[in-house]
Design a protein around this motif. Structure first.
Motif, PDB file in Angstrom:
ATOM      1  N   MET A   1      -6.928   4.673  -5.169  1.00 17.38           N
ATOM      2  CA  MET A   1      -6.880   6.260  -5.135  1.00 17.38           C
ATOM      3  C   MET A   1      -6.815   6.809  -6.529  1.00 17.38           C
ATOM      4  SD  MET A   1      -3.484   6.887  -2.760  1.00 17.38           S
ATOM      5  CE  MET A   1      -3.375   6.277  -0.954  1.00 17.38           C
TER       6      MET A   1
ATOM      7  N   ARG B   1       1.023  -1.086   0.040  1.00 14.12           N
ATOM      8  CA  ARG B   1       0.089   0.016  -0.015  1.00 14.12           C
ATOM      9  C   ARG B   1       0.933   1.204  -0.195  1.00 14.12           C
ATOM     10  NH1 ARG B   1      -5.546  -1.650   2.039  1.00 14.12           N
ATOM     11  NH2 ARG B   1      -5.524  -3.528   0.819  1.00 14.12           N
ATOM     12  N   PRO B   2       0.391   2.444  -0.362  1.00 13.07           N
ATOM     13  CA  PRO B   2       1.223   3.642  -0.613  1.00 13.07           C
ATOM     14  C   PRO B   2       1.530   3.970   1.065  1.00 13.07           C
ATOM     15  CG  PRO B   2      -0.963   3.898  -1.690  1.00 13.07           C
ATOM     16  CD  PRO B   2      -0.869   2.455  -1.431  1.00 13.07           C
ATOM     17  N   GLU B   3       2.269   4.944   1.097  1.00  8.53           N
ATOM     18  CA  GLU B   3       2.784   5.374   2.380  1.00  8.53           C
ATOM     19  C   GLU B   3       1.531   6.005   3.118  1.00  8.53           C
ATOM     20  OE1 GLU B   3       6.312   7.948   2.845  1.00  8.53           O
ATOM     21  OE2 GLU B   3       7.249   6.132   1.960  1.00  8.53           O
ATOM     22  N   ASN B   4       0.637   6.981   2.293  1.00 11.88           N
ATOM     23  CA  ASN B   4      -0.200   7.627   2.915  1.00 11.88           C
ATOM     24  C   ASN B   4      -1.727   6.863   2.954  1.00 11.88           C
ATOM     25  OD1 ASN B   4      -0.716   7.604   0.275  1.00 11.88           O
ATOM     26  ND2 ASN B   4      -0.690   9.935  -0.288  1.00 11.88           N
ATOM     27  N   THR B   5      -1.624   5.738   2.695  1.00  9.44           N
ATOM     28  CA  THR B   5      -2.953   4.922   2.584  1.00  9.44           C
ATOM     29  C   THR B   5      -3.725   5.224   3.867  1.00  9.44           C
ATOM     30  OG1 THR B   5      -3.972   2.718   2.289  1.00  9.44           O
ATOM     31  CG2 THR B   5      -1.722   2.747   3.759  1.00  9.44           C
ATOM     32  N   ALA B   6      -3.047   5.324   5.148  1.00  7.39           N
ATOM     33  CA  ALA B   6      -3.884   5.490   6.176  1.00  7.39           C
ATOM     34  C   ALA B   6      -4.809   6.814   6.380  1.00  7.39           C
ATOM     35  CB  ALA B   6      -2.880   5.398   7.581  1.00  7.39           C
ATOM     36  N   GLU B   7      -4.270   7.815   5.766  1.00  5.95           N
ATOM     37  CA  GLU B   7      -5.008   8.950   5.481  1.00  5.95           C
ATOM     38  C   GLU B   7      -6.040   9.076   4.231  1.00  5.95           C
ATOM     39  OE1 GLU B   7      -1.705  11.858   5.105  1.00  5.95           O
ATOM     40  OE2 GLU B   7      -0.538  10.064   6.116  1.00  5.95           O
ATOM     41  N   TYR B   8      -5.868   7.992   3.847  1.00 12.17           N
ATOM     42  CA  TYR B   8      -6.732   7.904   2.519  1.00 12.17           C
ATOM     43  C   TYR B   8      -7.624   6.432   2.592  1.00 12.17           C
ATOM     44  CZ  TYR B   8      -4.486  12.025   0.598  1.00 12.17           C
ATOM     45  OH  TYR B   8      -4.125  13.138   0.563  1.00 12.17           O
TER      46      TYR B   8
ATOM     47  N   GLN C   1      -7.497   3.575   3.737  1.00 16.51           N
ATOM     48  CA  GLN C   1      -6.726   2.614   3.552  1.00 16.51           C
ATOM     49  C   GLN C   1      -6.651   2.208   2.173  1.00 16.51           C
ATOM     50  OE1 GLN C   1      -4.862   1.440   6.096  1.00 16.51           O
ATOM     51  NE2 GLN C   1      -6.121   2.279   7.799  1.00 16.51           N
TER      52      GLN C   1
END
Ligand code: CLR
Length: 424
Positions: A328, A313-320, A322
């Protein structure tokens, strides 16, 4: 349900996430051996579920007549919400190597602390080059702790991928998490021929990878490693079936036995396993918590080849929410899209767009407006002949499974959207 439980995608887009690893279908079509083709199609069937891992937002219910299109990496796919009560979503993807189509009507059952989802309907892969069709039905999934605690999801049951031309089958068991979650996300099973002879063993996790080995290597491995695995499984994991039986109530022991704790003991030879098909899996000890451990054993059998591996998963997945990178990208308005999109496309849905922009109140207001508009349109149609019929799909019989399905009637890509009603 309030909009804060939603993720900014429609269920049609969520369905298109099945396509994330579509290159496996291209690979399947490039194999001249039907068994190798089955390996890749089965890997694709499992990979299609990977994006569900840790995704606990509710996609928006598509409005009747809502559509979604996507053109990517040599394939294109069109989806339509073909029925509202019950909700049915149909999709049709095509490329030079494969056709992939199906219809899904998710049935939700509330069990108090959890919700069980049966993705009723079927999906079909056609490989025109080989005159082959494969079909399967997705396994059930269960979202735990919907009232309190941390949400978590498991997929469980048996998936049978059938090659209707050759009679080969991949019978895959998605295991329930089980006691101490040792089987969390595990998938394993065999490819068999029309005489039920086992040809290959497939194993992995729907969240991570699928590997394949020959039956000989598998059997040898099980024989040689049985002891080792049993010890590993017990180490520091609290009581196990063999641990102090005098303190373990009979009822619990019986349940442990029926769960067949221990590696490889519940393979899918018989086409069924210990999962409960009509009800969520038996509550685990500490059902209120997220399963902690999923690696009391890890298998890596000699002579295995990896058929599929999930992208991180991309690094910023938790802000988006998951999201995967693929997810995305699904709402993106690409260059030229505003002029050519069908007016019913999810990307144009104002409530989803507002949620994506972080305007929760705006999203909630738009969602209510759209649902009312849908109700009014339905009332206005009532009694008038013709009622509603989907624009791009027709109800019919799946020629391979002989079951009810929704089949693409063609024409979408001509992009003649002159008479499309305004549903937003
Ligand atoms: C799982 C894979 C199936 C198709 C399918 C159908 C319905 C989806 C489900 C998948 C994943 C989980 C899901 C569900 C609808 C609602 C549910 C998105 C994609 C969410 C997690 C429900 C949240 C419930 C709230 C009460 C928190 O092939």
């Amino acid at each position: 349900m309030p909009v804060i439980f939603n993720e900014p995608l429609s269920f049609l887009q969520r369905m298109v996430e099945y396509m994330e690893y579509a290159h496996l279908l291209r690979k399947a079509s490039e194999e001249s051996d039907p068994i190798a083709r089955m390996q890749y199609v089965a890997a694709f069937a499992v990979s299609a579920l990977a994006s569900n891992w840790e995704r606990l937002g509710k996609p928006f219910n598509p409005l009747l007549g809502e559509t979604y299109e996507l053109e990517r990496d040599g394939y294109r796919v069109i989806c339509e919400q073909v029925s509202h009560h019950p909700p049915v979503s149909a999709f049709h993807a095509e490329s030079k190597d494969f056709i992939f189509h199906g219809s899904i009507h998710p049935k939700l059952k509330f069990w108090g602390k959890s919700v069980e989802i049966q993705p009723k309907g079927q999906v079909t892969v056609e490989l025109p080059r080989w005159g082959e069709a494969y079909s399967w039905t997705n396994v059930n999934c269960c979202v735990h702790n919907i009232i309190v605690g941390k949400l978590w999801m498991e997929q469980y049951g048996t998936m049978e991928v059938v090659n209707h031309a050759s009679g080969h089958r991949a019978i895959l068991t998605f295991k329930p998490a089980g006691w101490f979650s040792k089987d969390l996300h595990r998938v394993e099973g065999f490819i068999i021929d029309r005489h039920k002879k086992k040809l290959h063993f497939l194993y992995g996790k729907w969240t991570e990878f699928i590997r394949c080995t020959d039956v000989g290597s598998y059997e040898e491995y099980v024989k040689e490693n049985a002891h080792k695995f049993r010890r590993d499984g017990e180490k520091g994991k609290g009581p196990t079936p063999t641990d102090s039986p005098s303190h373990t109530p009979k009822k619990v022991l019986a349940k442990l036995n029926s769960l067949k704790v221990g590696p490889f003991k519940s393979n899918s030879q018989s086409g069924s396993n210990n999962s409960v098909d009509d009800g969520c899996p038996i509550p685990e000890p500490g059902d209120g918590d997220l399963p902690k451990c999923d690696s009391t054993y890890s298998i890596d059998i000699p002579n295995s080849s990896t058929l599929w591996e999930a992208d991180p998963r991309p690094e910023n997945t938790a802000e988006y929410y998951q999201f995967t990178l693929f997810a995305m990208s699904l709402n993106e308005m690409e260059d030229g899209m505003p002029e050519k999109l069908c007016p019913t496309d999810c990307r144009l849905r104002p409530d989803i767009r507002k949620l994506e922009e972080g305007d929760i109140d705006g999203a909630a207001a738009e969602k209510t407006r759209l649902e009312e508009k849908q109700r009014d349109a339905r009332k206005a149609r009532k009694g008038k002949k013709g009622d509603w019929s989907p624009k791009w799909f027709a109800h019919g019989m799946n020629p391979y499974t002989k079951e009810e399905d929704w089949l693409y009637s063609g024409g979408y890509w001509d992009r003649d959207f002159g008479h499309i009603p305004d549903i937003f």
